[in-house]
Motif scaffolding. Structure first.
Motif, mmCIF file in Angstrom:
data_model
loop_
_atom_site.group_PDB
_atom_site.id
_atom_site.type_symbol
_atom_site.label_atom_id
_atom_site.label_comp_id
_atom_site.label_asym_id
_atom_site.label_seq_id
_atom_site.Cartn_x
_atom_site.Cartn_y
_atom_site.Cartn_z
ATOM 1 N N SER A 6 30.981 33.157 37.743
ATOM 2 C CA SER A 6 31.335 33.476 39.124
ATOM 3 C C SER A 6 31.978 32.302 39.851
ATOM 4 O O SER A 6 32.705 32.489 40.821
ATOM 5 C CB SER A 6 30.099 33.949 39.897
ATOM 6 N N GLY A 7 31.741 31.084 39.384
ATOM 7 C CA GLY A 7 32.378 29.935 40.000
ATOM 8 C C GLY A 7 33.894 29.943 39.843
ATOM 9 O O GLY A 7 34.618 29.370 40.646
ATOM 10 N N ALA A 8 34.375 30.616 38.782
ATOM 11 C CA ALA A 8 35.812 30.675 38.533
ATOM 12 C C ALA A 8 36.513 31.698 39.412
ATOM 13 O O ALA A 8 37.744 31.683 39.505
ATOM 14 C CB ALA A 8 36.069 30.998 37.059
ATOM 15 N N LEU A 9 35.735 32.591 40.032
ATOM 16 C CA LEU A 9 36.352 33.624 40.871
ATOM 17 C C LEU A 9 35.935 33.510 42.338
ATOM 18 O O LEU A 9 36.182 34.428 43.123
ATOM 19 C CB LEU A 9 36.006 35.014 40.323
ATOM 20 N N ALA A 10 35.345 32.388 42.692
ATOM 21 C CA ALA A 10 34.867 32.196 44.064
ATOM 22 C C ALA A 10 35.982 32.412 45.071
ATOM 23 O O ALA A 10 37.099 31.934 44.889
ATOM 24 C CB ALA A 10 34.293 30.790 44.217
ATOM 25 N N GLU A 11 35.681 33.159 46.114
ATOM 26 C CA GLU A 11 36.575 33.427 47.244
ATOM 27 C C GLU A 11 37.777 34.313 46.887
ATOM 28 O O GLU A 11 38.696 34.462 47.674
ATOM 29 C CB GLU A 11 37.091 32.111 47.854
ATOM 30 N N ARG A 12 37.766 34.908 45.685
ATOM 31 C CA ARG A 12 38.944 35.679 45.276
ATOM 32 C C ARG A 12 38.619 37.045 44.689
ATOM 33 O O ARG A 12 39.512 37.706 44.173
ATOM 34 C CB ARG A 12 39.759 34.881 44.251
ATOM 35 N N MET A 13 37.372 37.482 44.723
ATOM 36 C CA MET A 13 37.024 38.794 44.174
ATOM 37 C C MET A 13 36.002 39.478 45.056
ATOM 38 O O MET A 13 35.005 38.870 45.453
ATOM 39 C CB MET A 13 36.471 38.661 42.738
ATOM 40 N N ARG A 14 36.246 40.744 45.358
ATOM 41 C CA ARG A 14 35.297 41.526 46.141
ATOM 42 C C ARG A 14 34.014 41.742 45.349
ATOM 43 O O ARG A 14 34.033 41.790 44.116
ATOM 44 C CB ARG A 14 35.902 42.876 46.535
ATOM 45 N N PHE A 15 32.906 41.907 46.063
ATOM 46 C CA PHE A 15 31.618 42.070 45.382
ATOM 47 C C PHE A 15 31.590 43.341 44.540
ATOM 48 O O PHE A 15 31.011 43.360 43.456
ATOM 49 C CB PHE A 15 30.483 42.095 46.410
ATOM 50 N N SER A 16 32.208 44.410 45.016
ATOM 51 C CA SER A 16 32.250 45.651 44.242
ATOM 52 C C SER A 16 32.986 45.446 42.921
ATOM 53 O O SER A 16 32.573 45.969 41.872
ATOM 54 C CB SER A 16 32.927 46.760 45.050
ATOM 55 N N ALA A 17 34.077 44.678 42.958
ATOM 56 C CA ALA A 17 34.817 44.381 41.736
ATOM 57 C C ALA A 17 33.987 43.498 40.802
ATOM 58 O O ALA A 17 34.026 43.664 39.571
ATOM 59 C CB ALA A 17 36.141 43.704 42.070
ATOM 60 N N PHE A 18 33.220 42.582 41.397
ATOM 61 C CA PHE A 18 32.360 41.716 40.582
ATOM 62 C C PHE A 18 31.284 42.535 39.869
ATOM 63 O O PHE A 18 30.973 42.276 38.701
ATOM 64 C CB PHE A 18 31.708 40.652 41.467
ATOM 65 N N ILE A 19 30.723 43.515 40.549
ATOM 66 C CA ILE A 19 29.710 44.382 39.934
ATOM 67 C C ILE A 19 30.294 45.108 38.729
ATOM 68 O O ILE A 19 29.684 45.152 37.651
ATOM 69 C CB ILE A 19 29.168 45.401 40.962
ATOM 70 N N LEU A 20 31.482 45.678 38.906
ATOM 71 C CA LEU A 20 32.121 46.410 37.813
ATOM 72 C C LEU A 20 32.444 45.481 36.651
ATOM 73 O O LEU A 20 32.156 45.792 35.489
ATOM 74 C CB LEU A 20 33.390 47.091 38.322
ATOM 75 N N PHE A 21 33.032 44.332 36.966
ATOM 76 C CA PHE A 21 33.393 43.382 35.913
ATOM 77 C C PHE A 21 32.163 42.895 35.153
ATOM 78 O O PHE A 21 32.150 42.860 33.913
ATOM 79 C CB PHE A 21 34.127 42.187 36.513
ATOM 80 N N THR A 22 31.111 42.520 35.881
ATOM 81 C CA THR A 22 29.897 42.017 35.245
ATOM 82 C C THR A 22 29.247 43.077 34.365
ATOM 83 O O THR A 22 28.777 42.775 33.257
ATOM 84 C CB THR A 22 28.892 41.536 36.308
ATOM 85 N N SER A 23 29.232 44.302 34.822
ATOM 86 C CA SER A 23 28.638 45.397 34.042
ATOM 87 C C SER A 23 29.378 45.577 32.722
ATOM 88 O O SER A 23 28.759 45.661 31.650
ATOM 89 C CB SER A 23 28.664 46.694 34.847
ATOM 90 N N LEU A 24 30.704 45.647 32.799
ATOM 91 C CA LEU A 24 31.502 45.850 31.590
ATOM 92 C C LEU A 24 31.426 44.640 30.673
ATOM 93 O O LEU A 24 31.264 44.773 29.452
ATOM 94 C CB LEU A 24 32.957 46.137 31.969
ATOM 95 N N TRP A 25 31.506 43.434 31.254
ATOM 96 C CA TRP A 25 31.507 42.224 30.438
ATOM 97 C C TRP A 25 30.184 42.049 29.704
ATOM 98 O O TRP A 25 30.157 41.642 28.545
ATOM 99 C CB TRP A 25 31.779 41.013 31.336
#
Length: 221
Positions: free
Chosen positions: A115-134
């Motif tokens: 998450s440090g690599a995407l700080a300030e550049r990804m919405r939380f909803s997108a982070f949830i989807l990405f983390t789930s799939l990853w």
């Protein structure tokens, strides 16, 4: 089952869990004040998302028998059969469900590191989807390759004592790809960190948790 080993691994599990809130402090101290909450939620969101996925399918795909060299089986879906009885394939002296919990903390920490690599550049909803799939598509197979019985890297004799491959290389590569895709933060060169002492406190907590991360991987005293 040995009580001393169980207590030791449980304490190590708690220490590794503390590393994720430590990451929240570490990263949130280095972003702009308006992004502190979202950056913090990336780490705490990882705890919630990955914990649920790990129980449902992640642990089975990583460690269950019945799979192949690339992915685990479905025998432990929903933690079916994962009980207080030790599993000698992984540790004959601690409960199987304690081993599952210890590995869960590694799985939780990995996307939090990214998450440090995407700080300030990804919405939380997108982070949830990405983390789930990853977690399901990347982390579980890589964990099986290195740590799971029958995994191809494990069969080649690879030794990943404390997540060098499964946690750090996988999160580092994924973080690099994310940073390239999302590009630089806006006005990054003209802004200052929100609170560096907060980041230093987070680093200290990570340092403390690291003892559980490494020593606990022995799974015994």
């Amino acid at each position: 089952m040995q009580m001393g080993d169980s207590i030791f691994v449980f304490l190590a599990t708690v220490m590794v869990m503390l590393m994720t809130p430590g990451l929240a402090l570490f990263y949130s101290g280095m972003v702009r004040s308006k992004n502190v909450l979202s950056t913090t939620m990336h780490s705490y969101g990882s705890i919630a998302i990955v914990s649920i996925l790990w129980i449902i399918i992640g642990y089975s795909l990583s460690f269950a028998p019945g799979g192949n060299a690339w992915i685990g089986g479905f025998d432990w879906v929903g933690l079916k059969g994962v009980s207080f009885k030790p599993n000698p394939d992984y540790s004959g002296t601690i409960p199987h469900n304690l081993f599952m919990m210890f590995q869960l903390m590694f799985a939780v920490l990995t996307p939090a590191i990214m998450s440090g690599a995407l700080a300030e550049r990804m919405r939380f909803s997108a982070f949830i989807l990405f983390t789930s799939l990853w977690t399901v598509i990347v982390y579980a197979p890589v964990a099986h390759w290195v740590w799971g019985v029958g995994g191809w890297l494990r069969e080649l004799g690879a030794l990943d004592f404390a997540g060098g491959t499964v946690v750090h290389i996988s999160s580092g590569v994924a973080g690099l790809v994310l940073a390239i895709v999302l590009r630089k933060r806006k006005n990054a060169n003209t802004t200052t960190p929100h609170n560096l002492p907060l980041a230093v406190l987070g680093a200290g907590i990570l340092w403390f948790g690291w003892f559980g991360f490494n020593v606990g991987s022995a799974l015994s005293l």
